[in-house]
Design a protein around this motif. Sequence first.
Motif, PDB file in Angstrom:
ATOM      1  N   ALA A  25     -39.207 -76.621 -56.642  1.00 44.98           N
ATOM      2  CA  ALA A  25     -39.217 -77.868 -55.880  1.00 44.98           C
ATOM      3  C   ALA A  25     -40.570 -78.519 -56.117  1.00 44.98           C
ATOM      4  CB  ALA A  25     -39.020 -77.604 -54.392  1.00 44.98           C
ATOM      5  N   CYS A  26     -40.556 -79.692 -56.746  1.00 44.71           N
ATOM      6  CA  CYS A  26     -41.818 -80.344 -57.106  1.00 44.71           C
ATOM      7  C   CYS A  26     -42.168 -81.424 -56.087  1.00 44.71           C
ATOM      8  CB  CYS A  26     -41.738 -80.943 -58.501  1.00 44.71           C
ATOM      9  SG  CYS A  26     -43.337 -81.616 -59.013  1.00 44.71           S
ATOM     10  N   HIS A  27     -43.390 -81.326 -55.582  1.00 40.00           N
ATOM     11  CA  HIS A  27     -43.857 -82.239 -54.542  1.00 40.00           C
ATOM     12  C   HIS A  27     -44.816 -83.285 -55.087  1.00 40.00           C
ATOM     13  CE1 HIS A  27     -42.279 -79.684 -51.148  1.00 40.00           C
ATOM     14  NE2 HIS A  27     -42.316 -78.790 -52.127  1.00 40.00           N
ATOM     15  N   CYS A  28     -44.909 -83.433 -56.414  1.00 40.85           N
ATOM     16  CA  CYS A  28     -45.862 -84.400 -56.988  1.00 40.85           C
ATOM     17  C   CYS A  28     -45.438 -85.827 -56.650  1.00 40.85           C
ATOM     18  CB  CYS A  28     -46.000 -84.193 -58.497  1.00 40.85           C
ATOM     19  SG  CYS A  28     -44.716 -84.971 -59.505  1.00 40.85           S
ATOM     20  N   GLY A  29     -46.386 -86.736 -56.790  1.00 39.37           N
ATOM     21  CA  GLY A  29     -46.123 -88.115 -56.427  1.00 39.37           C
ATOM     22  C   GLY A  29     -45.004 -88.742 -57.240  1.00 39.37           C
ATOM     23  N   GLN A  30     -44.937 -88.420 -58.535  1.00 39.67           N
ATOM     24  CA  GLN A  30     -43.886 -89.003 -59.367  1.00 39.67           C
ATOM     25  C   GLN A  30     -42.503 -88.521 -58.932  1.00 39.67           C
ATOM     26  OE1 GLN A  30     -44.375 -88.650 -63.585  1.00 39.67           O
ATOM     27  NE2 GLN A  30     -46.082 -90.089 -63.640  1.00 39.67           N
ATOM     28  N   CYS A  31     -42.389 -87.235 -58.671  1.00 38.10           N
ATOM     29  CA  CYS A  31     -41.085 -86.720 -58.246  1.00 38.10           C
ATOM     30  C   CYS A  31     -40.688 -87.280 -56.895  1.00 38.10           C
ATOM     31  CB  CYS A  31     -41.094 -85.193 -58.211  1.00 38.10           C
ATOM     32  SG  CYS A  31     -41.022 -84.438 -59.845  1.00 38.10           S
ATOM     33  N   ARG A  32     -41.664 -87.451 -56.019  1.00 36.77           N
ATOM     34  CA  ARG A  32     -41.321 -87.986 -54.704  1.00 36.77           C
ATOM     35  C   ARG A  32     -40.901 -89.445 -54.810  1.00 36.77           C
ATOM     36  NH1 ARG A  32     -44.575 -88.259 -50.789  1.00 36.77           N
ATOM     37  NH2 ARG A  32     -46.579 -88.054 -51.852  1.00 36.77           N
ATOM     38  N   LYS A  65     -41.571 -87.013 -70.188  1.00 34.26           N
ATOM     39  CA  LYS A  65     -40.682 -88.143 -69.941  1.00 34.26           C
ATOM     40  C   LYS A  65     -39.610 -87.734 -68.943  1.00 34.26           C
ATOM     41  CE  LYS A  65     -37.908 -87.069 -74.059  1.00 34.26           C
ATOM     42  NZ  LYS A  65     -37.381 -87.580 -75.352  1.00 34.26           N
ATOM     43  N   ARG A  66     -39.045 -88.762 -68.307  1.00 34.27           N
ATOM     44  CA  ARG A  66     -38.036 -88.560 -67.269  1.00 34.27           C
ATOM     45  C   ARG A  66     -36.752 -89.258 -67.681  1.00 34.27           C
ATOM     46  NH1 ARG A  66     -40.101 -87.284 -62.034  1.00 34.27           N
ATOM     47  NH2 ARG A  66     -42.185 -86.441 -62.319  1.00 34.27           N
ATOM     48  N   GLY A  67     -35.632 -88.536 -67.613  1.00 34.12           N
ATOM     49  CA  GLY A  67     -34.358 -89.074 -68.064  1.00 34.12           C
ATOM     50  C   GLY A  67     -33.473 -89.477 -66.896  1.00 34.12           C
TER      51      GLY A  67
HETATM   52 ZN   LIG Z   1     -43.102 -83.491 -59.972  1.00 32.79          ZN
END
Ligand SMILES: [Zn+2]
Length: 125
Positions: A25-32, A65-67
């Motif tokens: 579970a990623c809590h980074c700003g981009q994932c949020r 990159k994000r898909g």
């Molecule tokens: Zn993240």
Amino acid sequence: MMLEGSCNCQNVRFRVDGGGDSVAACHCGQCRKQSGHYWASGYAPDAAYDITGEVRWFEASPTAKRGFCPNCGCFLFWKAHAEDGMSFSLGAIDGPTGLRLHKHIFTRWKGDYYDIADDVPQQED
Ligand SMILES: [Zn+2]
Ligand SMILES: [Zn+2]
């Protein structure tokens, strides 16, 4: 175990063989920003994926990159350029996954509006 996933409009469908060895579970700003909360994902080698439909890629940083589906916007994949594997959204899996979280990551960047209240190990970065 074979998992099957899709976006909200069903234009993108994927199958992935495995992916349960590193469930994060990623809590980074981009994932949020992208997910609305934190992002839960599995990880598998590129060769384990069978993807149909158009995936559009956003160059999120110099290294990854994000898909996402260009029609409905669902965020489906995260891929580091240097790795021959990638992460997929656990929330995109249709039906039970049979998986459990292994770790919380980038907790240093988590939002201030929630606490991480489970016993799953945490990594600050
Ligand atoms: Zn993240
Ligand atoms: Zn879609």
